[in-house]
Design an enzyme around this catalytic site. Structure first.
Site, short mmCIF file in Angstrom:
data_model
loop_
_atom_site.label_atom_id
_atom_site.label_comp_id
_atom_site.label_asym_id
_atom_site.label_seq_id
_atom_site.Cartn_x
_atom_site.Cartn_y
_atom_site.Cartn_z
N CYS A 196 -1.96 -8.41 -7.86
CA CYS A 196 -1.54 -6.94 -7.74
C CYS A 196 -0.26 -6.99 -8.29
O CYS A 196 0.47 -5.96 -8.79
CB CYS A 196 -1.39 -6.48 -6.33
SG CYS A 196 -0.68 -7.66 -5.24
N GLU A 237 -0.84 -2.03 0.76
CA GLU A 237 -0.19 -3.00 -0.31
C GLU A 237 -1.59 -2.64 -1.26
O GLU A 237 -2.24 -3.18 -1.44
CB GLU A 237 -0.28 -4.43 0.05
CG GLU A 237 0.62 -4.95 1.02
CD GLU A 237 2.16 -4.50 0.59
OE1 GLU A 237 2.53 -4.15 -0.56
OE2 GLU A 237 3.13 -4.76 1.56
#
Length: 511
Positions: free
Chosen positions: A261, A226
């Site tokens: 993110c 990720e």
């Protein structure tokens, strides 16, 4: 509940290898495969989170000055929800999936039955990030444990209070023969990456992601990465601008002050609509964080001095510093940067070519809103992309043409909270996905199993190969009608009868 505390000791390759060996022995005993063990560990994570909620909030405040509201909603509550869902659905997730076998596609194995059996991968490594140091450390662990794996958790050293608390709590609450925590920095992480794992889950930046992947290649270890990226938000005209602005502000600055993110990294709108958008964002920022946001208790600080320096470098670039239309205030002593909006920064500036991961939000203007999609596609594929519009055709065009880990229409970041959706990146923003059942599947191997008896063993599959056998197989696999298959069977049977009679005649003559 385990009572053994994890001790802080020198940790190198030798210690890492010994730990992995112990975990493999525990996994090899079969204890992690049982439904009861998985449930007990998931319940212990729930208890740990509930009983020590205030300690977790204090640790997050120490590491990031994270507001209690964000700590609970964006970390504690999401982790609890993951545990609750896994406990509710675990039996169904573990249950083998029956597969219907078609005669025409598998004639040689009829009659038979088949199923897909989920089995754990083995011993897995979870390397966490600092921005959501509780959730990102333990959400993958929920999936790994639900799938029946042994797990090592490596919290981020950039969130030391949370890292220390996780080491203590997991040592107290979890089965330490199968779940371990390793604290430390680069040396400890490097020692872990030298070992053979059955899967590595890493959340963080692309630079370290490449290091993790290179280490995994040595052992052909699968990875779940990720990695984030530059997440765009496109804003069309003709929308409820107040609602849109509120959702943009909370998705950007209400998500760890941009240190997320999936936070909007930059925005795109038309030249004509940009002034209205800027004014709407300013109003909502003042409403949420006041006229002096550096004093606001509802904004996280920058994680450390290195990231503060990185962000000020982006802001102080000559072509960028004059583009500030709101904010820009700083407090280096408290590592705080106010929410900052920049308008029409150059495309070749640092702020438009690096993931910002902070409270700076550039707005790029285009002639037509559709031009935004082409601009997005010139960059790498982001972890998330957002569109605000009431135009149905524009929505459809956005979904069809923009590739990202996830898309949200008329909101930001909320897809993370939907357990029935996979969360993951694409290309440079990551690989693999988790959340909900997808977490279980991310740490499972889907094993194909076929069951057969000894009856119904047809000679079609065995030599000698004949034209009769070939004709029948062609009829069965070509998708022909049932009458065609029946006719082929009749012909095959007749040929076998003639063959048998011929064999008997030859036997009679020889006698």
């Amino acid at each position: 509940m385990a009572t053994k505390e994890l001790q802080s000791v020198a940790f190198g390759s030798k210690e890492a290898a010994a730990m992995v060996k112990e975990l493999r022995e525990s996994y090899g005993s079969g204890k992690t495969r049982s439904y009861e063990w998985r449930v007990s560990q998931l319940k212990n994570i729930e208890k740990m989170t509930e009983y020590h909620e205030q300690e977790i909030i204090e640790a997050l405040r120490s590491d990031l000055s994270k507001p209690e509201f964000e700590s609970y909603i964006q970390e504690i509550a999401l982790l609890k929800n993951s545990c609750t869902l896994a406990l509710k659905e675990l039996r169904s997730w573990m249950k083998p999936e029956k597969v219907y076998l078609l005669v025409k596609s598998s004639p040689a194995i009829f009659p038979s039955s088949a199923e897909i059996v989920p089995e754990p991968l083995g011993v897995v490594l979870v390397i966490s990030a600092w921005n959501y140091p509780l959730l990102v450390a333990l959400d993958p662990v929920v999936g790994a444990i639900a799938a029946g794996n042994a797990v090592v958790v490596k919290p981020s050293e950039l969130a030391p209070a949370t890292s220390s608390l996780l080491a203590k709590l997991l040592g107290d609450y979890m089965d330490n023969s199968c779940v371990r925590v390793v604290e430390g920095a680069v040396a400890e992480t490097s020692a872990l990456l030298e070992q053979k794992w059955d899967k590595i889950c890493y959340t963080g930046n692309q630079r370290v992601g490449r290091i993790v992947m290179a280490s995994a290649v040595k052992h052909l270890t699968p990875v779940l990465l990720e990695l984030g990226g530059k997440c765009p938000a496109v804003v069309d005209s003709g929308i409820d601008l107040q609602v849109a602005s509120r959702r943009i502000v909370v998705g950007k600055w209400g998500s760890n002050n941009g240190q997320a993110c999936v936070a909007p990294d930059y925005m795109l709108t038309t030249k004509d609509f940009a002034p209205q958008l800027v004014e709407a964002l300013k109003r909502e920022l003042d409403n949420f964080f006041g006229k002096n946001p550096l004093q606001s208790k509802d904004l996280s600080r920058i994680v450390n001095s290195n990231h503060y320096a990185r962000l000020t470098k982006l802001l102080d670039e000559e072509e960028v510093s004059g583009k500030i239309v709101h904010g820009g205030e700083r407090d280096i002593s408290n590592l705080r940067i106010a929410p900052t909006i920049l308008l029409d920064v150059p495309q070749d500036s640092l702020v438009m070519n690096e993931e910002i991961f902070g409270p700076l939000l550039p707005i790029v203007t285009v002639d037509k809103v559709e031009d935004s999609f082409d601009l997005i596609k010139t960059g790498t594929k982001p972890l998330a992309a957002y569109l605000f519009t009431n135009n149905r055709k524009l929505k459809d065009h956005f979904v069809r043409s923009v590739s990202a880990g996830g898309l949200v229409i008329n909101d930001t970041t909320v897809h993370l909270a939907v357990a029935s959706l996979p969360f993951g990146g694409v290309e440079e923003s990551g690989m693999g996905a988790y959340h909900g059942k997808f977490s279980f599947e991310a740490f499972s191997h889907k094993k194909a199993v076929i069951y057969r008896g000894f009856a119904g063993d047809i000679s079609l599959r065995y030599p000698p190969y004949t034209m009769g056998k070939l004709s029948l197989l062609k009829a069965m696999v070509s998708g022909g009608s049932i009458w065609g298959i029946i006719w082929a069977l009749i012909v095959y049977k007749i040929l076998n009868i003639f063959k048998s009679l011929a064999h008997k005649l030859r036997s009679t003559k020889s006698e």
